[in-house]
Design an enzyme around this catalytic site. Structure first.
Site, mmCIF file in Angstrom:
data_model
loop_
_atom_site.group_PDB
_atom_site.id
_atom_site.type_symbol
_atom_site.label_atom_id
_atom_site.label_comp_id
_atom_site.label_asym_id
_atom_site.label_seq_id
_atom_site.Cartn_x
_atom_site.Cartn_y
_atom_site.Cartn_z
ATOM 1 N N GLY B 321 0.891 -1.393 -0.148
ATOM 2 C CA GLY B 321 0.146 -0.015 -0.124
ATOM 3 C C GLY B 321 0.656 1.455 -0.009
ATOM 4 N N TRP B 324 2.232 1.983 -3.228
ATOM 5 C CA TRP B 324 1.440 1.715 -4.602
ATOM 6 C C TRP B 324 1.098 3.798 -4.405
ATOM 7 C CZ3 TRP B 324 -2.920 4.731 -3.821
ATOM 8 C CH2 TRP B 324 -4.119 5.373 -4.866
ATOM 9 N N HIS B 325 1.542 4.572 -3.377
ATOM 10 C CA HIS B 325 1.491 6.030 -3.137
ATOM 11 C C HIS B 325 3.084 6.143 -4.441
ATOM 12 C CE1 HIS B 325 -1.108 5.062 -0.032
ATOM 13 N NE2 HIS B 325 -2.253 6.023 -0.568
ATOM 14 N N GLY B 326 3.994 5.799 -3.848
ATOM 15 C CA GLY B 326 4.743 6.383 -4.872
ATOM 16 C C GLY B 326 6.260 5.151 -4.787
ATOM 17 N N PHE B 473 0.173 9.920 -7.337
ATOM 18 C CA PHE B 473 0.065 8.573 -7.699
ATOM 19 C C PHE B 473 -1.050 8.235 -7.853
ATOM 20 C CE2 PHE B 473 -0.111 11.012 -2.891
ATOM 21 C CZ PHE B 473 1.183 10.937 -2.859
#
Lengths: 334, 473
Positions: B321, B324-326, B473
């Site tokens: 997770g 996933w953001h960066g 993102f």
């Protein structure tokens, strides 16, 4: 009903704020919005065909009145591409490479803008223009600049959260800026709204320090630098366009300081021969020589229309002739 | 195209006019679809091709999975969908990151490797629509959904402009059934949709951009070197900024969809009033946390295979997770910290004896404050540009820094205290409520006053037009 009432209240409150700020001397401006590039990009897109394009820095932006030009030449597209604080040659280079442009460029310059270190100063603006996507550009019909150019209360310094913090801290309300920028990108400098003496002292000191810290090129070296831009001018002329280099007014100590570092005889007076285009120095004609810059570097808004009219009077014979017409007075390089 | 741009205002007015014109439902869906492509193309037209690719691949894969009798063929189609979707995401989002790490790894082994400069531009929203289309194929594969009969509906599901670039991540089972009958907002729904749009713009333009962003940018700017107090103030301001930015976008998305008669799932539920981290993740970016739960945590075994495996699954889910953001290790650490918080919370719940104090108002306040403080500590890694900066700020926050570091001005400190105080109080007050119900309880005159105040504040908070943070993102 709720939404109609909300809309009515919001319009009434916005109108009230506008009246309030205007009553305190604030005028609409697009300055300081952090979005100065977008109006430039929009203006650059209009610099096609035989448009009359102003290129330069704040001196040109404040000294050349677009309204006066439009009154004199109502059928001619006027585009203001001057950018405060940034030497203009990147824009000249860009227009030279634009096959759609064959108009007139009034380019406000001082000797140091031809030095290689200054050539890319406006490149950020040029890049923004070229990197805009055609479809995205068409879609981004941003209405915000249009409203900002017409409503004093939309200046960032008058943003309600900011004003609320000031009020909470018992600070005075923001005072009007003496510099505002109109929707057509012309700059309005109202020296009556500021401490001119202090500004003049600061400006002179800044100019003196700025030039003292520069490595001044020898006249020969500078001539080489100037020759590097000649192909751009020839490219514009080959399409039927023209370039005129203009020295906008400066006054008092500013003139003396720049003369000390860049003697006119060694630099400015050679520009016409080096480039093969018309040049005009404000001091060379009585119609433009008498204007005084209160801060030594910029004209007051009240003088800009008269200076523009005088400048257009001087340039009229040149503007009337084609780019290659050598018969028109006044003589080249004076 | 940004919700906080005047372009969107014109665009949305045209979309609404077409949507409520007397044309067939099929034509209306076509108009919504092409308006959505236009909305996306306003940012970068060539990347619309990626949307088409994602739509075609998942549509085909789901149909094939449904008609295949052979389990291996079903799996092959699922793998095709996973590889193509995650491959695109990996290339565009993690290509440079992977090369940089490969270079560092080889360098550590004494091998000099200069990777090619890829100069990859990240397509906006790719993380969101990739997860959205994947969820459809996975649902069909696991038998939780049947393949949809209309390609037009499916294309609209992938592309629907309100939630296209920054969520909420909508499930096909939630959206596609809404495409069957003509959608038309009731007067109340339309009014609430407009209110959500306005509320979202207020959160974004006034709170996130005008009030908090300049303070955060200063504290997290290069060379600021904040004192402990300033580090806390800057980080708490960032907690407010990212909430108002992201929840603001979600509100706009849900509101815009509602004006068109569509219902999108709630994405935030007063997260800073959370008591504990599992509660936080039930309130923060709900559409992502439930996606990760359903398609990653549960398939990994969830909590069904013993305590150790559960803790491992939690950590793996949160680390992914975070990534996933960066494409940066700081995001992985942010995810790891939240994973660790969840593991510790789970352990404490099992092993600490229950005491009445934790059920009292004071106990719940203490737990809520501790949760918020830990969330803020994790935000440091989310916001920091580098590990050095994250270390500098987090050590300052934990009292190991220097109190002679740079501080905020009086106005900035007051802004943080007032804005964040109001935000935290509103979250605490509405913790067990729904915003819609809370607003509905207001008398009509105060609703009009509330809406006009929001409108005036949005209009009169000019400044830098910042993109929504979650666009990256």
């Amino acid at each position: 009903m709720i939404w109609l009432a909300a809309l009515g209240l919001a319009v009434a409150a916005s109108a009230g704020l506008e009246v309030f700020w205007r009553s305190r001397g604030h005028r609409p401006t697009t300055n300081g919005t952090g979005t100065e590039v977008e109006p430039w990009v929009e203006a650059r897109a209009r610099a096609t065909g035989d448009a009359f394009v102003l290129v330069g820095q704040s001196r040109a932006q404040a000294g050349f009145c677009g309204e006066t030009f439009r009154q004199r030449c109502p059928d001619q597209e006027f585009v203001n591409l001057a950018v405060s604080g940034l030497p203009p040659l990147a824009t000249l280079r860009d227009l030279a490479g634009d096959d759609d442009f064959h108009g007139t460029i009034l380019c406000s310059v001082v000797p140091h803008v031809f030095e290689p270190s200054e050539l890319d100063a406006q490149q950020e603006y040029v890049d923004a223009y070229h990197h805009r996507d055609a479809l995205a550009g068409w879609l981004e019909l941003d209405l915000a600049p249009w409203f900002r150019a017409r409503m004093a209360s939309l200046q960032p310094k008058l943003a309600l959260p900011r004003v609320a913090i000031d009020l909470a801290l018992r600070r005075p309300l923001p005072t009007p800026d003496y510099v505002t920028v109109n929707g057509d990108r012309s700059m309005v400098i109202d020296f009556s709204a500021t401490d001119v003496e202090r500004l003049r002292t600061w400006r002179i000191e800044r100019t003196r320090r700025g030039l003292a810290n520069r490595t001044i090129p020898s006249p020969a070296r500078w001539a080489e630098d100037v020759r590097d831009i000649v192909p751009w001018i020839r490219a514009i002329e080959a399409r039927g366009g023209r370039v005129i280099f203009v020295r906008f007014p400066t006054s008092g100590e500013h003139v003396a300081i720049t003369e000390h570092y860049y003697p006119r005889a060694d630099y400015w007076d050679r520009l016409a021969d080096l480039t093969g285009v018309r040049t005009f120095h404000f001091a060379d004609d009585p119609r433009t020589a008498h204007f005084v810059c209160p801060d030594t570097s910029h004209l007051d808004w009240s003088d800009a229309p008269r200076f523009t009219a005088a400048l257009l009077d001087v340039l009229e014979p040149w503007l009337a002739g084609s780019s290659g017409d050598e018969s028109a007075a006044p003589p080249r390089g004076r | 195209m940004l919700f906080n741009s005047s372009t969107f205002l014109v665009f949305f007015a045209v979309v609404l006019a077409v949507h409520y014109s007397p044309i067939s439902w099929r034509l209306k869906k076509h108009s919504l679809l092409w308006a959505s492509y236009l909305f996306y193309a306003a940012w970068n037209p060539p990347f619309v091709v990626l949307l088409w690719l994602s739509t075609l691949v998942d549509w085909t894969a789901a149909q094939r999975i449904a008609i295949s009798e052979d389990r291996r063929r079903k799996r092959a189609w699922l793998v095709l969908s996973l590889v193509s979707n995650l491959g695109l995401l990996a290339f565009f989002k993690y290509g440079n990151f992977a090369l940089e790490n490969l270079q560092a790894l080889l360098s550590a082994c004494g091998v000099v490797y200069q990777p090619p400069a890829l100069d990859i531009l990240l397509p906006v929203g790719i993380s969101f629509y990739t997860f959205q289309t994947l969820s459809y194929t996975l649902d069909v594969y696991f038998g939780r959904a049947k393949p949809w009969h209309s390609f037009l509906d499916f294309a609209l599901y992938v592309t629907f402009f309100p939630q296209l670039v920054a969520g909420p991540i909508v499930r096909a089972t939630c959206f596609l059934p809404q495409c069957v009958e003509p959608r038309r907002a009731t007067r109340d729904q339309f009014g609430w949709g407009l209110m959500l749009l306005l509320l979202g713009l207020f959160q974004k333009v006034v709170v996130a951009d005008a009030l908090l962003a300049p303070i955060v940018d200063q504290v997290y700017g290069t060379g600021f070197g904040p004192s402990g107090t300033a580090a806390w103030q800057g980080t708490v301001a960032f907690a407010g900024q990212i909430f108002c930015d992201f929840a603001g976008y979600s509100s706009c998305a849900i509101g815009a969809a509602m004006c068109l008669g569509f219902s999108l799932p709630e994405n935030f539920r007063f997260p800073y009033a959370a008591i504990g981290f599992s509660d936080f993740w039930r309130r923060w970016h709900i559409s992502l946390s439930t996606w990760l739960r359903d398609y990653l945590y549960v398939p990994l075994g969830g909590n069904r295979r013993g305590a150790m495996r559960t803790h491992g699954n939690l950590m793996a889910t949160m680390l992914i997770g975070g990534l996933w953001h960066g494409a940066s290790w700081t995001f992985v650490v942010w995810g790891g910290l939240h994973g660790a918080f969840l593991v510790v919370e789970r352990w404490l719940r099992r092993h600490l004896p229950e005491r009445r104090f934790w059920s009292t108002a004071l106990g719940r306040l203490a737990l809520g404050a501790a949760t918020f403080a830990c969330v803020c500590l994790a935000w440091v890694f989310f916001r920091a540009e580098s590990f050095d900066q994250a270390w500098e700020i987090s050590t300052a926050m934990l009292g190991f820094g220097s109190e002679i570091g740079a501080g905020l001005t009086r106005a900035q400190a007051m802004t943080v205290h007032v804005v964040m105080g109001a935000l935290l109080l509103s979250h605490a007050a509405l913790r067990n409520d729904r915003l819609e119900l809370a607003v509905a309880r207001l008398p009509h005159w105060s609703k009009a006053l509330f809406a006009s105040c929001l409108l005036v504040l949005v209009i009169h908070s000019p400044g830098d037009q910042r993109a929504f943070l979650y666009f990256q993102f």
